[in-house]
Design a protein around this motif. Structure first.
Motif, PDB file in Angstrom:
ATOM      1  N   UNK A  29       3.508  -2.841 -10.360  1.00 31.47           N
ATOM      2  CA  UNK A  29       3.324  -1.997  -8.966  1.00 31.47           C
ATOM      3  C   UNK A  29       1.859  -2.082  -8.885  1.00 31.47           C
ATOM      4  N   UNK A  30       1.510  -1.932  -7.726  1.00 31.12           N
ATOM      5  CA  UNK A  30      -0.018  -2.103  -7.275  1.00 31.12           C
ATOM      6  C   UNK A  30      -0.655  -0.846  -6.781  1.00 31.12           C
ATOM      7  N   UNK A  31       0.151   0.113  -6.335  1.00 34.65           N
ATOM      8  CA  UNK A  31      -0.441   1.166  -5.470  1.00 34.65           C
ATOM      9  C   UNK A  31      -1.515   1.940  -6.300  1.00 34.65           C
ATOM     10  N   UNK A  74      -9.254  -8.429  -2.296  1.00 32.56           N
ATOM     11  CA  UNK A  74      -8.210  -9.023  -3.144  1.00 32.56           C
ATOM     12  C   UNK A  74      -8.468  -9.256  -4.297  1.00 32.56           C
ATOM     13  N   UNK A  75     -10.004  -9.626  -4.578  1.00 33.26           N
ATOM     14  CA  UNK A  75     -10.364  -9.711  -5.945  1.00 33.26           C
ATOM     15  C   UNK A  75     -10.415  -8.643  -7.081  1.00 33.26           C
ATOM     16  N   UNK A  76     -10.546  -7.506  -6.260  1.00 36.66           N
ATOM     17  CA  UNK A  76     -10.492  -6.191  -7.104  1.00 36.66           C
ATOM     18  C   UNK A  76      -9.245  -6.061  -7.596  1.00 36.66           C
ATOM     19  N   UNK A  77      -8.115  -6.314  -7.020  1.00 38.54           N
ATOM     20  CA  UNK A  77      -6.905  -5.908  -7.251  1.00 38.54           C
ATOM     21  C   UNK A  77      -6.715  -6.787  -8.555  1.00 38.54           C
ATOM     22  N   UNK A  78      -7.225  -8.184  -8.463  1.00 34.45           N
ATOM     23  CA  UNK A  78      -6.992  -9.087  -9.584  1.00 34.45           C
ATOM     24  C   UNK A  78      -7.704  -8.874 -10.777  1.00 34.45           C
ATOM     25  N   UNK A  79      -8.794  -8.151 -10.553  1.00 36.32           N
ATOM     26  CA  UNK A  79      -9.836  -7.783 -11.793  1.00 36.32           C
ATOM     27  C   UNK A  79      -8.941  -6.436 -12.592  1.00 36.32           C
ATOM     28  N   UNK A 113      -5.555 -15.742 -10.360  1.00 31.44           N
ATOM     29  CA  UNK A 113      -5.043 -15.840  -9.139  1.00 31.44           C
ATOM     30  C   UNK A 113      -3.828 -14.865  -8.725  1.00 31.44           C
ATOM     31  N   UNK A 114      -3.902 -14.551  -7.552  1.00 35.42           N
ATOM     32  CA  UNK A 114      -2.395 -13.692  -7.273  1.00 35.42           C
ATOM     33  C   UNK A 114      -2.654 -13.114  -5.779  1.00 35.42           C
ATOM     34  N   UNK A 115      -1.522 -12.335  -5.650  1.00 35.42           N
ATOM     35  CA  UNK A 115      -1.496 -11.540  -4.138  1.00 35.42           C
ATOM     36  C   UNK A 115      -1.069 -10.402  -4.244  1.00 35.42           C
ATOM     37  N   UNK A 116      -1.609  -9.408  -3.369  1.00 27.44           N
ATOM     38  CA  UNK A 116      -1.004  -8.033  -3.381  1.00 27.44           C
ATOM     39  C   UNK A 116      -0.363  -7.925  -2.096  1.00 27.44           C
ATOM     40  N   UNK A 174       2.881  -3.989  -4.474  1.00 24.39           N
ATOM     41  CA  UNK A 174       3.324  -4.938  -5.485  1.00 24.39           C
ATOM     42  C   UNK A 174       2.519  -6.121  -5.689  1.00 24.39           C
ATOM     43  N   UNK A 175       1.916  -6.494  -7.010  1.00 26.32           N
ATOM     44  CA  UNK A 175       0.948  -7.658  -7.122  1.00 26.32           C
ATOM     45  C   UNK A 175       1.612  -8.554  -7.752  1.00 26.32           C
TER      46      UNK A 175
END
Length: 340
Positions: free
Chosen positions: A111-113, A306-311, A73-76, A95-96
């Motif tokens: 870092x998440x960009x 958002x699931x793609x960022x988590x993947x 789980x998480x948040x961007x 940021x993630x």
């Protein structure tokens, strides 16, 4: 690391960990889409923070749970400030936070960009292969010469090794020329045509990626789309409702893509339904998509889940641990109140 520790990953470290990993990234994004289609995800509505007097600037929070083989789980928290480009800065920053689903505790902050750009590009490449499964694609078009289309080109070159010509257009001719010079390093012998109009790109090749900062549709006639074209509608607000309604539409999530005044949202408001969307990319990858029918062109419109960022964060976290990359912050969480 103990469950009170945290791993911090900076942008340069993310860049190192994801370098030359296009195939693995596409596999992770595809698996996330498949999990979503099977109902193994959770995504509350994205939250948009906007600012008085600013039309395009915004910061978005994307919280998500990704099950299946990921179970994270998480948040961007991602900011898009197009005016940054004029200041010599990147448009987006992000940021993630990656959380354990066993304890809920944060495992990593990163870092998440770069993660955001690469998951978007991988999604675009998967959509392209779904709608244009040919192996003999030799040319692609890019409208909007920023980081997103740069990464999309990188992934399209992985999906279509036969590509040797790239047609590009940007409202800034200088930016288009600069883009061509930089993107030429992605593949030896790659040829660039810097077009003088968007229509010229649409006419030159059937596979076109639209990654602009448009907030309202600026492509208004279906006649602009060539027969058999595949449009990767990444920026989501480039196409008029008429163009959407005439095409074969594939999305990543029905509810999310028909919101926030996207082109598909406007099309839904026009006709009062969303039956013009044929399927999702997840159902396609799971083999559950209905046939395409006889539409003159196809449109892939991914909202950016958002699931793609988590993947990708999950992939990065595992690689960071395996390669001992990042800064471990010991005892990030405080001791129990019983011990203080």
């Amino acid at each position: 690391m103990s469950d009170t520790d945290l791993l911090l990953l900076k942008g340069g470290e993310i860049d190192h960990l994801l370098a030359s990993q296009e195939t693995a990234i596409m596999a992770a994004v595809g698996a996330a889409y498949q999990a979503h289609a099977r109902g193994q995800t959770g995504m509350p509505p994205d939250s948009y923070l906007r600012f008085p007097g600013l039309e395009k600037e915004r910061i978005i929070s994307k919280a998500a749970y990704l099950g299946g083989d990921f179970d994270v789980a998480g948040i961007k928290w991602i900011a898009s400030f197009p005016s940054n480009v004029e200041k010599g800065m990147e448009r987006a920053s992000a940021t993630l936070i990656l959380n354990s689903t066993e304890t809920g505790r944060p495992m990593a902050i990163m870092e998440s960009s770069l993660i955001s750009a690469k998951r978007t590009a991988a999604s675009a490449a998967l959509g392209a292969k779904a709608l244009c499964p040919r192996d003999d694609v030799t040319a692609v078009g890019l409208v909007g010469c920023g980081m997103i289309n740069f990464e999309i080109l990188r992934f399209l070159l992985t999906a279509y090794p036969s590509v040797h010509t790239v047609h590009v257009f940007d409202l800034s001719a200088e930016r288009a020329t600069q883009f061509a010079g930089r993107a030429g390093r992605l593949k030896t012998g790659l040829r660039f045509d810097v077009a003088t109009s968007l229509d010229a790109v649409l006419a030159a090749t059937p596979l076109v990626s639209l990654a602009t900062t448009a907030v309202v549709p600026h492509i208004t006639s279906p006649d602009a789309c060539s027969e058999g074209a595949v449009l990767l509608h990444i920026s989501l607000r480039d196409l008029s409702a008429d163009i959407i309604l005439a095409g074969d539409n594939v999305v990543d999530d029905f509810d999310k893509v028909c919101s926030n005044n996207t082109s598909l949202h406007l099309a839904q408001l026009t006709v009062g339904h969303r039956d013009f969307i044929r399927t999702t990319i997840g159902d396609h990858l799971n083999g559950h998509a209905p046939p395409a029918g006889d539409k003159p062109y196809a449109i892939y419109s991914p909202f950016g889940l958002g699931i793609l960022d988590l993947a990708l964060a999950h992939l990065v976290y595992r690689e960071a641990q395996a390669q001992s990359v990042g800064t471990a912050i010991d005892h990030f969480l405080p001791p129990s109140w019983l011990e203080r």
